[in-house]
Scaffold this motif. Sequence first.
Motif, PDB file in Angstrom:
ATOM      1  N   LEU A 179      41.697  40.205  52.319  1.00 60.38           N
ATOM      2  CA  LEU A 179      42.711  40.182  51.500  1.00 60.38           C
ATOM      3  C   LEU A 179      42.771  40.562  50.144  1.00 60.38           C
ATOM      4  CD1 LEU A 179      44.269  37.104  53.143  1.00 60.38           C
ATOM      5  CD2 LEU A 179      44.707  39.353  54.048  1.00 60.38           C
ATOM      6  N   PRO A 180      42.062  41.739  49.797  1.00 61.06           N
ATOM      7  CA  PRO A 180      41.861  42.096  48.391  1.00 61.06           C
ATOM      8  C   PRO A 180      43.203  42.498  47.595  1.00 61.06           C
ATOM      9  CG  PRO A 180      41.189  43.940  49.961  1.00 61.06           C
ATOM     10  CD  PRO A 180      41.527  42.928  50.738  1.00 61.06           C
ATOM     11  N   LEU A 181      44.170  42.826  48.378  1.00 59.06           N
ATOM     12  CA  LEU A 181      45.511  42.992  47.972  1.00 59.06           C
ATOM     13  C   LEU A 181      46.387  41.814  47.858  1.00 59.06           C
ATOM     14  CD1 LEU A 181      45.781  47.090  49.071  1.00 59.06           C
ATOM     15  CD2 LEU A 181      44.941  46.044  46.762  1.00 59.06           C
ATOM     16  N   PRO A 231      49.082  37.980  41.198  1.00 54.36           N
ATOM     17  CA  PRO A 231      49.762  37.433  40.262  1.00 54.36           C
ATOM     18  C   PRO A 231      50.108  35.972  40.302  1.00 54.36           C
ATOM     19  CG  PRO A 231      51.352  38.719  41.605  1.00 54.36           C
ATOM     20  CD  PRO A 231      49.768  38.605  42.361  1.00 54.36           C
ATOM     21  N   TYR A 232      49.935  35.445  41.426  1.00 52.20           N
ATOM     22  CA  TYR A 232      50.490  33.927  41.740  1.00 52.20           C
ATOM     23  C   TYR A 232      49.422  33.166  42.316  1.00 52.20           C
ATOM     24  CZ  TYR A 232      53.066  29.983  43.203  1.00 52.20           C
ATOM     25  OH  TYR A 232      53.397  28.653  43.353  1.00 52.20           O
ATOM     26  N   GLN A 281      49.806  36.085  36.482  1.00 53.20           N
ATOM     27  CA  GLN A 281      51.293  35.631  35.682  1.00 53.20           C
ATOM     28  C   GLN A 281      51.526  34.405  35.972  1.00 53.20           C
ATOM     29  OE1 GLN A 281      54.391  38.161  37.092  1.00 53.20           O
ATOM     30  NE2 GLN A 281      53.240  39.878  36.606  1.00 53.20           N
ATOM     31  N   THR A 282      51.207  33.743  37.077  1.00 48.99           N
ATOM     32  CA  THR A 282      51.613  32.116  37.114  1.00 48.99           C
ATOM     33  C   THR A 282      50.132  31.555  37.819  1.00 48.99           C
ATOM     34  OG1 THR A 282      53.737  32.636  37.963  1.00 48.99           O
ATOM     35  CG2 THR A 282      52.853  30.451  38.507  1.00 48.99           C
ATOM     36  N   LEU A 283      49.978  30.551  36.813  1.00 47.21           N
ATOM     37  CA  LEU A 283      48.788  29.430  37.605  1.00 47.21           C
ATOM     38  C   LEU A 283      49.190  28.178  37.549  1.00 47.21           C
ATOM     39  CD1 LEU A 283      45.521  28.953  38.199  1.00 47.21           C
ATOM     40  CD2 LEU A 283      45.399  29.319  35.611  1.00 47.21           C
ATOM     41  N   LEU A 303      43.575  36.050  29.934  1.00 45.38           N
ATOM     42  CA  LEU A 303      44.663  36.155  30.973  1.00 45.38           C
ATOM     43  C   LEU A 303      46.015  36.426  30.212  1.00 45.38           C
ATOM     44  CD1 LEU A 303      43.976  32.803  32.948  1.00 45.38           C
ATOM     45  CD2 LEU A 303      43.665  35.136  33.617  1.00 45.38           C
ATOM     46  N   LYS A 304      46.038  37.683  29.593  1.00 50.88           N
ATOM     47  CA  LYS A 304      46.705  38.190  28.656  1.00 50.88           C
ATOM     48  C   LYS A 304      48.299  38.246  29.269  1.00 50.88           C
ATOM     49  CE  LYS A 304      43.838  39.461  25.367  1.00 50.88           C
ATOM     50  NZ  LYS A 304      43.720  38.283  24.361  1.00 50.88           N
ATOM     51  N   ILE A 305      48.429  38.367  30.603  1.00 46.23           N
ATOM     52  CA  ILE A 305      49.880  38.503  30.768  1.00 46.23           C
ATOM     53  C   ILE A 305      50.265  37.190  31.657  1.00 46.23           C
ATOM     54  CG2 ILE A 305      49.940  40.900  30.954  1.00 46.23           C
ATOM     55  CD1 ILE A 305      49.963  40.696  34.226  1.00 46.23           C
ATOM     56  N   LEU A 306      49.665  36.223  31.424  1.00 43.24           N
ATOM     57  CA  LEU A 306      50.062  34.872  32.109  1.00 43.24           C
ATOM     58  C   LEU A 306      51.409  34.250  31.458  1.00 43.24           C
ATOM     59  CD1 LEU A 306      48.944  32.522  34.054  1.00 43.24           C
ATOM     60  CD2 LEU A 306      48.079  31.345  32.075  1.00 43.24           C
ATOM     61  N   GLN A 307      52.347  34.121  32.101  1.00 42.31           N
ATOM     62  CA  GLN A 307      53.782  33.694  31.902  1.00 42.31           C
ATOM     63  C   GLN A 307      53.948  32.154  32.167  1.00 42.31           C
ATOM     64  OE1 GLN A 307      56.388  36.334  33.895  1.00 42.31           O
ATOM     65  NE2 GLN A 307      55.369  38.105  33.105  1.00 42.31           N
TER      66      GLN A 307
END
Length: 190
Positions: free
Chosen positions: A49-51, A76-77, A99-101, A119-123
């Motif tokens: 599941l690479p995508l 992203p999650y 984006q979410t961890l 993780l520059k775009i971690l929100q």
Amino acid sequence: MKIDIEHLRKRKEEAGQVIGVLALSVGVVESWSIFYLSNKVLSDLLQELPLLRVLSLSDLSISEVPKVIGSIKHLPYLNLSRTKIIHLPENVCNLYNLQTLIVSGCHELIKLPESFSKLKILQHFDMRNTWRLKEMPLGIGELKSLQTLFSDISLAITELTKLQSLHGKVCIVGLGNVQNAMDARAANLS
């Protein structure tokens, strides 16, 4: 729970690539409360599941994060809450689209990656109830996109000033530990 990896391979060949959600979190069943999944089975599954866009391993009795997670570049999650992981490996920082961890409730967690600032775009980062974790990841102040941070660990006030995108409720503990009055004034928390 039966995971048929051969079926996934066949579907992947038919559809080109599988893009979607993998939530392996299981609720409590009357006869058992812990779900075990071998690292090999999990790694084999994730390689197919690479995508993947959403991965939740919440509540699984895993003690390490499979290395293959670092190669799911579009993820992203990532939810690892309430697992038995001891450390978050460096290759998690290869997830440039993360984006979410969520690592809340990982009571055994003692170490976060040293390259966490990649993780520059971690929100959104949730690390509540990680009692054995004693310090924030290095360079957390460099995460300019961080909007929500849930933590029981104190953050240096100099790092807090860099997190301009944080919003919502901010609870600061350990203000008695501020080393420099100028740092507190520079934080300008209004």
